[in-house]
Write an enzyme that holds these catalytic residues in place. Structure first.
Site, short mmCIF file in Angstrom:
data_model
loop_
_atom_site.label_atom_id
_atom_site.label_comp_id
_atom_site.label_asym_id
_atom_site.label_seq_id
_atom_site.Cartn_x
_atom_site.Cartn_y
_atom_site.Cartn_z
N PRO A 126 -38.07 -4.98 26.46
CG PRO A 126 -40.13 -5.70 25.62
CD PRO A 126 -39.43 -5.36 26.90
CD GLU A 133 -49.27 -4.33 29.32
OE1 GLU A 133 -48.99 -3.47 28.48
OE2 GLU A 133 -49.80 -5.42 29.03
NE ARG A 181 -20.56 -20.10 22.05
CZ ARG A 181 -19.72 -19.51 21.22
NH1 ARG A 181 -19.61 -18.18 21.24
NH2 ARG A 181 -19.01 -20.19 20.36
CG ASP A 231 -17.99 -17.84 17.66
OD1 ASP A 231 -17.57 -18.83 17.05
OD2 ASP A 231 -18.32 -17.86 18.86
#
Length: 252
Positions: free
Chosen positions: A92, A119, A156, A171
């Site tokens: 994160p 954790e 992609r 895109d």
């Protein structure tokens, strides 16, 4: 492209990565995706891969030994076939993943994703990685879902995967803007008609309409993107026209 994934839950990848475009990319030889359960490399007699943190604290940390040994095995297997490439730790606190990052990763021949759980990681695991990546400012129960999103968005851009390389380049976010509205048959559905310019056959007018509508959608939905988008003079003029059309009281 070869992609290796280290995960405690390899079954999560089988259904998702075996279907649709990613599945076809593997069938057609554009992608070699291998998922390794690093629990198979633990030397603990109980098959533990985690332990309590030194100094105390909540939760459990992934131990370095199983992941280091799994990486050694992947390096041995791919030696002479693929470069080591980039090793991406799902975290994160890592670099925010976006379309530019996906295009950047798509230039590599070999990627390895390490999916954490519990954790967190023993800090020494970071010695193995070249990248730390995150989908956003939130925490998932594990890195598997985030890794699958990154793999899907990256693959992609691998030549041959979509058949037409113009598809990903048009895109949203690929040029700094959101994609323009698109339509298909029927031209009139329940009174909702396709813009006449799209059926006119005038390719110059169609190009201009698409560019202007891309700018309009970005202005309405993600105006923050316009602050850094590399707009041409033509696009800048169109953007001013859009603003003037929608609010005639705005000064030039």
């Amino acid at each position: 492209m070869r992609i290796d994934v280290l995960s405690l839950f390899p079954n999560m990848f089988q259904a998702t990565m075996g279907e649709s475009i990613i599945g076809k990319a593997q069938e057609n030889g554009f992608l070699d995706l291998q998922v390794t359960d690093f629990r198979d490399y633990t030397t603990d007699k109980h098959n533990h891969v985690d332990d309590a943190p030194f100094g105390g604290g909540a939760g459990m940390l992934l131990q370095p030994q199983p992941i280091f040994d799994a990486m050694d095995a992947i390096e041995k297997e791919t030696a002479g076939k693929y470069p080591q490439g980039r090793v991406i730790l799902m975290d994160p606190a890592g670099r925010r993943f976006d379309q530019d990052y996906a295009q950047e990763l798509a230039q590599e021949e070999h990627l390895t994703f390490i999916c954490g759980h519990y954790e967190g990681y023993d800090e020494r695991i970071r010695q193995l990685v070249t990248d730390e990546a995150s989908l956003g400012d939130y925490v998932l129960t594990g890195g598997e879902l985030a890794a699958m999103v990154m793999i899907d968005a990256t693959v992609r851009f691998v030549p041959g995967v979509l058949g037409n390389m113009a598809s990903p380049m048009g895109d949203s976010f690929s040029n700094g803007l959101l994609e323009y509205p698109q339509y298909t048959r029927p031209a009139d559905f329940r009174g909702m008609k396709v813009p006449e310019v799209l059926t006119s056959g005038n390719h110059q007018k169609i190009r201009e309409w698409r560019m202007k509508e891309s700018l309009r959608r970005t202005l309405h939905r993600r105006p923050d993107l316009l602050e850094s988008a590399p707009l041409s003079r033509e696009q800048q003029r169109m953007l001013e026209d859009i603003k003037l059309d929608e609010d005639p009281d705005v000064p030039d």
